[in-house]
Design a protein around this motif. Structure first.
Motif, mmCIF file in Angstrom:
data_model
loop_
_atom_site.group_PDB
_atom_site.id
_atom_site.type_symbol
_atom_site.label_atom_id
_atom_site.label_comp_id
_atom_site.label_asym_id
_atom_site.label_seq_id
_atom_site.Cartn_x
_atom_site.Cartn_y
_atom_site.Cartn_z
ATOM 1 N N SER A 152 0.839 -1.206 0.000
ATOM 2 C CA SER A 152 0.000 0.000 0.000
ATOM 3 C C SER A 152 0.870 1.252 0.000
ATOM 4 O O SER A 152 0.537 2.236 -0.651
ATOM 5 N N ALA A 153 1.964 1.194 0.737
ATOM 6 C CA ALA A 153 2.872 2.338 0.749
ATOM 7 C C ALA A 153 3.469 2.564 -0.636
ATOM 8 O O ALA A 153 3.511 3.689 -1.136
ATOM 9 N N VAL A 154 3.925 1.481 -1.254
ATOM 10 C CA VAL A 154 4.478 1.592 -2.602
ATOM 11 C C VAL A 154 3.420 2.128 -3.555
ATOM 12 O O VAL A 154 3.678 2.995 -4.385
ATOM 13 N N SER A 155 2.210 1.606 -3.381
ATOM 14 C CA SER A 155 1.108 2.026 -4.249
ATOM 15 C C SER A 155 0.874 3.524 -4.167
ATOM 16 O O SER A 155 0.721 4.195 -5.187
ATOM 17 N N GLU A 156 0.886 4.051 -2.939
ATOM 18 C CA GLU A 156 0.654 5.488 -2.778
ATOM 19 C C GLU A 156 1.802 6.322 -3.313
ATOM 20 O O GLU A 156 1.593 7.311 -4.020
ATOM 21 N N ARG A 157 3.004 5.893 -2.984
ATOM 22 C CA ARG A 157 4.164 6.690 -3.407
ATOM 23 C C ARG A 157 4.332 6.673 -4.909
ATOM 24 O O ARG A 157 4.598 7.703 -5.531
ATOM 25 N N GLN A 158 4.168 5.503 -5.511
ATOM 26 C CA GLN A 158 4.463 5.383 -6.944
ATOM 27 C C GLN A 158 3.213 5.451 -7.803
ATOM 28 O O GLN A 158 3.304 5.365 -9.029
ATOM 29 N N LYS A 159 2.062 5.574 -7.169
ATOM 30 C CA LYS A 159 0.807 5.680 -7.919
ATOM 31 C C LYS A 159 0.600 4.491 -8.857
ATOM 32 O O LYS A 159 0.297 4.642 -10.035
ATOM 33 N N ILE A 160 0.812 3.312 -8.292
ATOM 34 C CA ILE A 160 0.539 2.088 -9.030
ATOM 35 C C ILE A 160 -0.561 1.363 -8.266
ATOM 36 O O ILE A 160 -0.530 1.315 -7.027
ATOM 37 N N SER A 161 -1.535 0.823 -8.966
ATOM 38 C CA SER A 161 -2.667 0.198 -8.282
ATOM 39 C C SER A 161 -2.206 -0.972 -7.418
ATOM 40 O O SER A 161 -1.326 -1.750 -7.796
ATOM 41 N N LEU A 162 -2.801 -1.067 -6.242
ATOM 42 C CA LEU A 162 -2.388 -2.083 -5.281
ATOM 43 C C LEU A 162 -2.486 -3.488 -5.856
ATOM 44 O O LEU A 162 -1.568 -4.306 -5.706
ATOM 45 N N SER A 163 -3.592 -3.767 -6.532
ATOM 46 C CA SER A 163 -3.776 -5.128 -7.040
ATOM 47 C C SER A 163 -2.761 -5.465 -8.126
ATOM 48 O O SER A 163 -2.325 -6.614 -8.251
ATOM 49 N N TYR A 164 -2.403 -4.457 -8.887
ATOM 50 C CA TYR A 164 -1.390 -4.694 -9.921
ATOM 51 C C TYR A 164 -0.054 -5.009 -9.256
ATOM 52 O O TYR A 164 0.655 -5.933 -9.656
ATOM 53 N N LEU A 165 0.264 -4.261 -8.213
ATOM 54 C CA LEU A 165 1.491 -4.533 -7.465
ATOM 55 C C LEU A 165 1.477 -5.943 -6.888
ATOM 56 O O LEU A 165 2.506 -6.629 -6.863
ATOM 57 N N GLU A 166 0.308 -6.372 -6.427
ATOM 58 C CA GLU A 166 0.230 -7.722 -5.869
ATOM 59 C C GLU A 166 0.595 -8.767 -6.919
ATOM 60 O O GLU A 166 1.314 -9.725 -6.636
ATOM 61 N N GLN A 167 0.104 -8.568 -8.128
ATOM 62 C CA GLN A 167 0.463 -9.486 -9.200
ATOM 63 C C GLN A 167 1.966 -9.480 -9.445
ATOM 64 O O GLN A 167 2.609 -10.537 -9.541
ATOM 65 N N LEU A 168 2.515 -8.282 -9.545
ATOM 66 C CA LEU A 168 3.936 -8.165 -9.854
ATOM 67 C C LEU A 168 4.800 -8.770 -8.744
ATOM 68 O O LEU A 168 5.736 -9.529 -9.008
ATOM 69 N N PHE A 169 4.439 -8.466 -7.490
ATOM 70 C CA PHE A 169 5.267 -8.971 -6.396
ATOM 71 C C PHE A 169 5.087 -10.471 -6.189
ATOM 72 O O PHE A 169 5.966 -11.136 -5.634
ATOM 73 N N GLY A 170 3.959 -11.007 -6.612
ATOM 74 C CA GLY A 170 3.815 -12.454 -6.614
ATOM 75 C C GLY A 170 4.902 -13.080 -7.476
ATOM 76 O O GLY A 170 5.576 -14.029 -7.056
ATOM 77 N N LYS A 171 5.116 -12.520 -8.645
ATOM 78 C CA LYS A 171 6.148 -13.048 -9.533
ATOM 79 C C LYS A 171 7.547 -12.778 -8.989
ATOM 80 O O LYS A 171 8.426 -13.642 -9.050
ATOM 81 N N LEU A 172 7.727 -11.570 -8.458
ATOM 82 C CA LEU A 172 9.049 -11.235 -7.919
ATOM 83 C C LEU A 172 9.416 -12.177 -6.772
ATOM 84 O O LEU A 172 10.570 -12.588 -6.622
ATOM 85 N N ARG A 173 8.406 -12.515 -5.977
ATOM 86 C CA ARG A 173 8.665 -13.423 -4.865
ATOM 87 C C ARG A 173 8.990 -14.828 -5.367
ATOM 88 O O ARG A 173 9.946 -15.466 -4.913
ATOM 89 N N ARG A 174 8.208 -15.308 -6.329
ATOM 90 C CA ARG A 174 8.435 -16.654 -6.847
ATOM 91 C C ARG A 174 9.789 -16.764 -7.548
ATOM 92 O O ARG A 174 10.349 -17.855 -7.658
ATOM 93 N N HIS A 175 10.311 -15.634 -8.013
ATOM 94 C CA HIS A 175 11.636 -15.648 -8.633
ATOM 95 C C HIS A 175 12.744 -15.354 -7.625
ATOM 96 O O HIS A 175 13.897 -15.162 -8.004
ATOM 97 N N GLY A 176 12.358 -15.273 -6.352
ATOM 98 C CA GLY A 176 13.377 -15.128 -5.322
ATOM 99 C C GLY A 176 14.008 -13.750 -5.227
ATOM 100 O O GLY A 176 15.108 -13.609 -4.687
ATOM 101 N N LEU A 177 13.336 -12.749 -5.734
ATOM 102 C CA LEU A 177 13.914 -11.403 -5.660
ATOM 103 C C LEU A 177 13.490 -10.669 -4.397
ATOM 104 O O LEU A 177 14.177 -9.756 -3.951
ATOM 105 N N VAL A 178 12.323 -11.028 -3.839
ATOM 106 C CA VAL A 178 11.880 -10.407 -2.596
ATOM 107 C C VAL A 178 11.418 -11.484 -1.628
ATOM 108 O O VAL A 178 11.049 -12.587 -2.031
ATOM 109 N N ASP A 179 11.467 -11.149 -0.333
ATOM 110 C CA ASP A 179 10.896 -11.998 0.704
ATOM 111 C C ASP A 179 9.663 -11.312 1.257
ATOM 112 O O ASP A 179 9.615 -10.082 1.339
ATOM 113 N N SER A 180 8.670 -12.102 1.631
ATOM 114 C CA SER A 180 7.440 -11.507 2.147
ATOM 115 C C SER A 180 7.284 -11.797 3.633
ATOM 116 O O SER A 180 7.726 -12.833 4.133
#
Lengths: 160, 160
Positions: A29-57
């Motif tokens: 939500s913080a990223v969404s507000e700062r970067q003006k990217i929709s929260l749900s879209y970020l969720e999709q993107l970070f799902g992939k980023l997590r599965r590729h081992g780039l981020v931890d949740s």
DNA sequence: ATATAGTTGACTAAATCATTCGGGAATAGT
DNA sequence: ACTATTCCCGAATGATTTAGTCAACTATAT
């Protein structure tokens, strides 16, 4: 190696996480507000980023996302490949079955340009972009390193 | 600065024209057959390339397209910008009206990465890609110049 | 318990991609 | 003049991608 707004959203978001991750996980939500990217879209993107081992949740209150590796070891290419799985656009499916007269020049051209761009994007790290961003925030002029001077002349407009 | 299959088709086609243009204009049908790109699609792309002054056209039998400038002076960025007019994806429309707290970081990030990639693609000329292509056709191993060693480590797959 | 926050999947409007079609206009060869 | 070639232009189309919404779920800190 595609390069669309999708991949850029991901890079932007990753930089945001890198810049705000010092005091615990960063919420989408913080990223969404700062970067003006929709929260749900970020969720999709970070799902992939997590599965590729780039981020931890981290779930629950106070949770969010952290970089899984140091910002120095994450390249722009890593991020883009994670969200934007590359396509094979060489007709011949990567195989060398297309040797009619000069062995599928299309295939060669594609992989050649691909390799060029990939090599470059692989050399640009998140940490580098973060540093650049922090410099700009302090009002400094960012001097871009030239990679291969001199540039060719061009009559084209320079707006990218 | 987007980078999709469309722009790559255009680059591929331009390389084809550059490689076969020594004995008069190159027809789109020839490019279509060699590169396996649909003729009508090529017509659309070359319409834009012509309007951007990258190629000259010759009508009638024996006609076709020539490079309008030398291959040394045409960059990959020129070609991509011609067919793939860039979009503004910064919400704030390029203006600085979005200074809520830290002056639209999204805008800064975008233009920053844009500039990086643009600077790079502007430094790669058609002539360079043609030379690389001709080397490959002779079975030589193409050594890619490293632009900024060392590359960051990465656990990501290297297929681009 | 409850609120926070990630996780997942389905769904959608809009845009873009790549192609096909149909007709034009210019020009070289006959 | 006729014809074949080739560029030129616009309209239409199915497939894919983009960017987003909605809804239900799981894990966890307080």
């Amino acid at each position: 190696m595609r390069l669309t707004t999708k991949g850029r959203f991901a890079v932007t978001a990753m930089i945001d996480v890198a810049m705000h991750g010092e005091h615990g996980p960063v919420t989408l939500s913080a990223v969404s507000e700062r970067q003006k990217i929709s929260l749900s879209y970020l969720e999709q993107l970070f799902g992939k980023l997590r599965r590729h081992g780039l981020v931890d949740s981290v779930r629950g209150p106070g949770g969010g996302y952290n970089l899984a590796r140091g910002a120095e070891t994450v390249s722009v290419a890593d991020v883009i490949l994670a969200v934007d799985e590359p396509i094979d656009a060489t007709q011949c499916g990567g195989l060398e079955n297309c040797l009619d007269d000069h062995r599928c020049m299309t295939h060669e051209l594609w992989s050649g340009l691909n390799a060029h761009i990939f090599t470059y994007l692989r050399s640009v790290t998140l940490a580098e972009l973060v540093r650049q961003q922090e410099s700009r925030a302090r009002g400094e002029t960012v001097v871009m390193r030239d990679h291969r001077p001199p540039s060719p002349r061009s009559t084209e407009p320079v707006t990218a």
